[in-house]
Every structure is written in C-alpha cells, then in structure tokens.
Design an enzyme around this catalytic site. Structure first.
Site, PDB file in Angstrom:
ATOM      1  CD  GLU A 154      -1.988  -4.414  11.404  1.00 14.83           C
ATOM      2  OE1 GLU A 154      -0.831  -4.615  11.326  1.00 14.83           O
ATOM      3  OE2 GLU A 154      -2.634  -4.767  10.165  1.00 14.83           O
ATOM      4  CG  HIS A 184      -4.957 -36.474  16.262  1.00 10.34           C
ATOM      5  ND1 HIS A 184      -5.402 -37.523  16.871  1.00 10.34           N
ATOM      6  CD2 HIS A 184      -5.937 -36.071  15.338  1.00 10.34           C
ATOM      7  CE1 HIS A 184      -6.360 -38.198  16.246  1.00 10.34           C
ATOM      8  NE2 HIS A 184      -6.827 -37.105  15.225  1.00 10.34           N
ATOM      9  CE  LYS A 202       5.870  -1.051  10.180  1.00  8.42           C
ATOM     10  NZ  LYS A 202       4.923  -0.526   9.287  1.00  8.42           N
ATOM     11  N   GLY A 207      -4.803  -1.926   4.560  1.00  6.50           N
ATOM     12  CA  GLY A 207      -3.960  -3.036   4.193  1.00  6.50           C
ATOM     13  C   GLY A 207      -4.731  -4.429   4.507  1.00  6.50           C
ATOM     14  NE  ARG A 208      -6.609  -4.114  10.601  1.00 10.27           N
ATOM     15  CZ  ARG A 208      -5.981  -2.816  10.717  1.00 10.27           C
ATOM     16  NH1 ARG A 208      -4.696  -2.812   9.988  1.00 10.27           N
ATOM     17  NH2 ARG A 208      -6.267  -1.819  11.486  1.00 10.27           N
ATOM     18  CD  GLU A 211       9.239  -6.135   7.025  1.00 10.31           C
ATOM     19  OE1 GLU A 211       9.192  -4.937   6.764  1.00 10.31           O
ATOM     20  OE2 GLU A 211       9.111  -6.401   8.298  1.00 10.31           O
ATOM     21  CE  LYS A 271      -3.439   2.617   2.421  1.00 10.27           C
ATOM     22  NZ  LYS A 271      -4.451   2.792   3.586  1.00 10.27           N
TER      23      LYS A 271
END
Ligand code: F6P
Length: 516
Positions: A348, A379, A489, A262-263, A209, A203
């Site tokens: 978030e 399990h 950050k 973003g999400r 990253e 965005k």
C-alpha cells in the site's frame, strides 16, 4: 523532494554502472571475499533500561550486493536526496506531498519534533490512564475485547497481540476486520457480552466495514441485555468528532493525529488492544524498541544504515534483476501474521506508478510481498523458490530463544531448517537429471533476533517501516498516500445505490448475485 528527472538520471547511471560490471554468483562472492560475512552482516543492540534489551543480527551476505553495487546505491541515495528526506520525515516536514501532510508515526514513540513528541506522550498517557482504569474495573469486569478495524487499523494490533501474548494475555482479544458477518459472529461466539469491551478502530471513522461491524457489535450487546451498550465501547480514531457523533462518550475516545498514517498507526491509540492485552509496560517496551531503530535510521549513514541497506537490496532485485515478488518467511509461530502486515505496509505504501512530483515512474516499484511461516512453507511453496523459474529474494526471520516450553528439539529443528533453506537456496546442487537439479544462486537475507519480546518486536516493525520509506525515497515516490484503494470503494457504493454504468460482465454478475 527530488524531482523525477534527477531520480531517473540517477537510476540510469546506476543501471549502466552495474551493467558494466561482471555479475558474480553468490558462491563467487563468498570465494572472492573471506570477510564477506562480517562485511555484510550487522548486529543491532540497544539497552532499554527497565524496558529490556534489544538484539538482532541482520545478515545480507547471501544476497548479490557487493561493494561496487553498494557504492552505486549510495551514490543514488545521495542523488535522490535521502538525507534530506530522512530529516524531513523526523522533522515534521510535508513528506506526504499529495495530501499535504507530515508523517509523524515516529513521534508516537518519541522520534520527531519536540511538539510532535510531546503530543505523542500526552496521547500515550491518556491511553495508559484508560487502560489502567479498565484493568482496574472502571467499566466493570472486562474479560474480552473485540477490536473492530480494518487494514492498518487491524493488521498491526492483530500481529502484535499474536506475537506478544503467547505467555500471558490480560484480556482475551479478538480482532475483527472483514465485513463478512462470519468474522464477527465467530468473535461473538467466543465472548460473553456482559464482560466484553468493543474497540472501534478507524482513523477516519467512516470505513464501511468497520462502521457496519461496530453497529452490529453494539446491537449484539443490546440484544444480550447489556444495560448500557455504548458504555462498553472505546473509539480509537483521528476523527474524534465522528466518534462522538456515532455515540461514543468523549472519555472513551482515544484520538491520534491525522499525520499518523493507517498502516503506520500501531504506535498510536490504534495499539490500545495491544496495551490491554500485554499491559502498558510491554507496550512501552515495544515503543522503545521501535525508537531504538529510529535512532539507528536517523544516525547511520550509507550501507551502515540497516533499513537503507535493505532498501538497496530490495531495489536491486526489483529494478535491476527484474524480480516481481519478495518473500518473507518467519520461522516462528509468533510472527505468523507478519507477512500479512508487511503486505499492507509495503504494497500500500510503495505500490505506486507516479513519482512524488506527479510523473509516471520509469522502473518498477514495490514487488508483491508474500510469505508465511517455516517450516510449513518448506512443505508447500518452497519448491518454486528452489526450482521455479522466478528469482525471488527471501527474508528469513527467526529467534534464538524458543517461544515454546517443549523439548528443545523443536526449536533446534526450527532453526536448523531455517538456516538450511538459506544455504540450499544459495548453494544449489548440480545433477544431470534436470528434475533433480537445483540451480542455486538464489538470494536470501537473515534476521536472527535474540528473542521475540516487546522491544524486539517493535524494532522489527520500525525497521520495516524505514526500509519501506527508504525504498520510496530512492524511487522518488510518496509512500504515505493510497489513492488506489478509492475506486473500488466508490464502485461498491454505486452497486449499492443502483446508479452507475457497469460493464456487461459486472452487470450480469450483479444480477446473478441478487444485487441488481
Ligand atoms: O482502504 C484503505 C485504508 O484506507 C487503509 O489505508 C487503512 O489502513 C484502512 O483503509 C482503514 O482505514 P480507517 O482506519 O480509516 O478505517
């Protein structure tokens, strides 16, 4: 926006009202009301014409919600201004108060103001043209796509591609998010540089990253004799200028509005790799399924509004019963990445400590979302769900139609196990031997979808977006900002620059890791 005093008063009223009522067990709730299953479940259906059909059954009967609790929550929703907040969401109001923005992800799938929807349609048409052109060979033969993005720019595409391409994948897509070079190397190993398209999804087009991975991907193309590496790059961003500056040709930049968080961005050009993998028709079916849920969320009132009802349940367990986590188990391999996706969406969005008007919250906000796939979880971690000391509400998600072509015994067993877990959590089993005693009365909700096709998938995701939004409104918080991610950050940058005053532990670790 409803102020914190009004919200807090409404919560105190609700808590007091619920304290005055006897807390019934799940078994008692069923015994007291023969019509409970019908009253607490809902089937959502939509005929999407040539885009398919949507059908899902939501069953909340194995939760502790009852008529009195729902009455109290409906009153709370009124006090919290839920109706007005919902209208503001779809009406382009400034619902993201701290950043002074609307939240127009709905418009990317046709739900919003005329202007926002028109913009969404134009952006979708632009994406459709690029997808079509690439499929038709405009960039030469493209067999692979490395999608580089992180958080909201990766989790949605990764989930959608995993869910929808089990039968057919038009392009082989690898989603790379982590800065750990191993992730990118793994993608390189599976791709032929000559036939690989790189999609840089960010965005902001500034995320460390993503930009580091994108630079390495470009170098990989160049190092492997691709004559025009940047000719094989597409940018998906709300910062087209940044993408141009970085070297992407304008014709291969797919922008989306700043007001799409973003999400919440799967529906925008961030969904490009999904469209590349499943084709535009399925991508549009995904949008249509989501839009059907938008319509339901906009129109249904009170407990008949499924995402709002889900938020009532979430907040009942978090704020009244003190549950600190919420588990999601998909009994379907196609939804294996759903818990990861929901973690970002819910944590978030609603992992906040201040109200929208900037005051400390007085009750807990989002629980920790976690989960996995069934039957694997049974399990591994279900022991704690059945006999641990935490009360954990569980969502089960399963599809009636199988995703596999093997002996039907597989799918039958999958579904039987899913239903058995909900029943066992509720019923428990008494034993004098405490090690073998199951207390029961442990809540779960069931999402039983007809099939996991593109439309149903879109609906499931939109459902959870609205569940999250509804929860935020009821808590009086802003689900659309995420300032909590910034400090770490900034500190990473300080470590890099060698500036900054670090605590003794971090300083010693920096030295040990060779960073100081
Ligand atoms: O650091 C958190 C975050 O900003 C998320 O909200 C977002 O989805 C992700 O990083 C990626 O951001 P961008 O799309 O700008 O690269």
């Amino acid at each position: 926006m409803t102020d914190h005093t009004t919200i807090n008063t409404a919560w105190e009223r609700l808590a007091k009202r619920l304290e005055e009522q006897p807390q019934r067990t799940l078994t008692e709730l069923f015994a007291d009301d023969a019509g409970r299953v019908a009253a607490m479940s809902q089937r959502i259906e939509a005929d999407l014409g040539e885009l398919g059909e949507l059908g899902m059954l939501l069953d909340w009967s194995k939760t502790h919600l009852d008529g009195a609790i729902l009455d109290a929550f409906e009153e709370l929703a009124d006090a919290a201004g839920f109706g007005a907040a919902r209208e503001a969401l779809f009406g382009g109001g400034i619902v993201n108060i701290t950043e002074g923005r609307a939240a127009t992800h709905g418009a990317m799938r046709g739900s919003g103001t005329d202007a926002d929807v028109e913009e969404g349609e134009a952006l979708l048409a632009r994406m459709g043209m690029l997808v079509g052109a690439i499929h038709d060979g405009a960039l030469g033969e493209i067999k692979h796509l490395i999608h580089i993005g992180i958080g909201g720019s990766a989790l949605g595409p990764a989930l959608a591609i995993d869910a929808l391409t089990r039968d057919l994948k038009l392009v082989d897509v690898h989603v790379v998010s982590n800065i750990d070079g191993l992730a990118l190397e793994q993608a390189f190993a599976a791709c032929d540089p000559a036939t690989t398209l790189i999609a840089v999804a960010s965005k902001t087009f500034t995320t460390t990253e993503t930009m580091t991975n994108a630079t390495s991907a470009l170098k990989w193309l160049a190092d492997n004799n691709v004559a025009d590496p940047s000719g094989q790059v597409v940018a998906l961003t709300a910062n087209p200028e940044g993408a141009v500056e970085w070297g992407v040709d304008e014709t291969r930049i797919l922008p989306f509005p700043e007001s799409v968080g973003g999400r919440y961005s799967l529906w925008s050009s961030i969904g490009f790799p999904v469209a590349m993998a499943v084709g535009m028709a399925d991508f549009q079916a995904m949008l249509a399924g989501a839009q059907a849920i938008d319509t339901h969320f906009r129109e249904a009132e009170g407990r008949a509004n499924a995402p709002l009802l889900a938020a009532f349940g979430d907040l009942y367990y978090t704020r009244i019963r003190g549950c600190q986590t919420r588990a999601v188990f998909a009994y379907d391999e196609r939804l294996a990445l759903l818990p990861d996706y929901l973690q970002q969406l819910e944590m978030e969005s609603n992992g906040k400590s201040v109200t929208s008007d900037g005051k400390p919250v007085e009750r807990p906000t989002a629980p920790v979302t976690w989960g996995g796939v069934g039957t694997d979880g049974q399990h591994a971690v279900f022991q704690l769900l059945h006999q641990g000391t935490h009360l954990i509400p569980v969502d089960f998600i399963a599809a009636i139609a199988p995703g596999d072509d093997l002996d039907p015994a597989h799918h039958r067993s999958l579904l039987m196990n899913c239903l058995a877990q909900g029943a066992a959590l509720m019923a428990g089993k008494a034993s004098d031997d405490l090690a073998r005693h199951y207390p029961g009365d442990r809540p779960s909700a069931m999402f039983l979808v007809d099939d996991i096709d593109a439309a149903t998938f879109g609906a499931l995701i939109a459902f959870h977006e609205h569940r999250t939004f509804a929860g935020a409104v009821l808590m009086g918080i802003n689900p659309f900002d995420q300032f909590g991610v910034e400090l770490g950050k900034a500190m990473a940058k300080s470590i890099d620059s060698g500036e900054g005053d670090f605590d003794a532990s971090t300083a010693a670790l920096m030295a040990a890791a060779g960073l100081a």
